[in-house]
Design an enzyme around this catalytic site. Structure first.
Site, PDB file in Angstrom:
ATOM      1  N   HIS A  46      42.777  35.030  49.108  1.00 12.27           N
ATOM      2  CA  HIS A  46      43.280  33.788  48.532  1.00 12.27           C
ATOM      3  C   HIS A  46      43.661  34.013  47.074  1.00 12.27           C
ATOM      4  CE1 HIS A  46      38.932  33.899  47.631  1.00 12.27           C
ATOM      5  NE2 HIS A  46      39.294  33.357  46.485  1.00 12.27           N
TER       6      HIS A  46
ATOM      7  N   HIS B  71      46.741  35.977  41.268  1.00 13.27           N
ATOM      8  CA  HIS B  71      46.415  37.274  41.858  1.00 13.27           C
ATOM      9  C   HIS B  71      45.524  37.073  43.076  1.00 13.27           C
ATOM     10  CE1 HIS B  71      42.852  36.345  39.450  1.00 13.27           C
ATOM     11  NE2 HIS B  71      42.183  37.116  40.300  1.00 13.27           N
TER      12      HIS B  71
END
Length: 210
Positions: free
Chosen positions: A39, A152
């Protein structure tokens, strides 16, 4: 419970994430994340009172029937859910394509604590969502991030520096093009620790504008 707002990657990218993690497997001192739970974290809240059933019900109402402390906890998680709903609405971001590519490290490649895959396409939309979510949760008393947001996907955490040089070389040279996916929702998630590592569960999902 420990809670955060995030955008989940689809499970069909898990194999490619695992392949990229494989380029780092020879580096000692790394703990790898679960590719199936990949995620992009938008805002980490930390500890949020869980309420009487451990999660909200998504309708802005408490569960009722509990003690005063439980009712306060219910109100708190419902306030966080409503903040997420309002933030996603205010951000006014339509579903978009995000690409996951490139490697990096936090806080730097000289002092590595986290190894991550970056975001190419879709970074601006994720940054917009993060900014509005952080503004709303700060209004509730949660601490804002103390660093600039860099979208990220965490691949590994470094517990010690034995494999530092190999990680640095991999970051410089690896072609980490993980893939693309369509972002259609932001999720409020909780982290539950188990013997095999953290498990991330969705408390509430907030669809993007369409």
């Amino acid at each position: 419970m420990r809670a955060f707002f995030a955008v989940d990657l689809p499970t069909d990218l898990a194999d490619r994430i695992a392949e990229v993690q494989g380029t780092l497997r020879s580096a000692d001192g790394l703990r790898f994340t679960d590719p199936e739970q990949a995620h992009v974290t938008l805002e980490f809240l930390g500890d949020v009172p869980a309420g009487s059933d451990g999660e909200g019900n998504g309708n802005g109402e408490g569960n009722g029937g509990g003690t005063g402390d439980e009712e306060d906890d219910d109100h708190e998680i419902e306030a966080v859910i409503e903040a997420g709903r309002e933030a996603v609405r205010k951000a006014n971001v339509e579903p978009f394509t995000a690409s996951i590519r490139g490697l990096g490290a936090f806080p730097s490649t000289e002092y590595i604590r986290v190894v991550w895959a970056g975001v190419g396409d879709g970074a601006a939309e994720l940054t917009r969502l993060q900014a509005v979510i952080e503004s709303r949760t700060t209004d509730l008393g949660y601490e804002p991030d103390d660093h600039e947001f860099t979208p990220h996907v965490t691949l590994a955490r470094m517990d010690d520096a034995r494999g530092k040089e190999l990680v640095q070389e991999t970051i410089r040279n690896a072609e980490a093009d993980i893939g693309t996916f369509t972002v259609e929702a932001v999720r409020l998630k909780r982290s539950r620790l188990t013997e095999s590592g953290p498990v991330y569960e969705t408390i509430e999902s907030f669809p993007l504008s369409s």
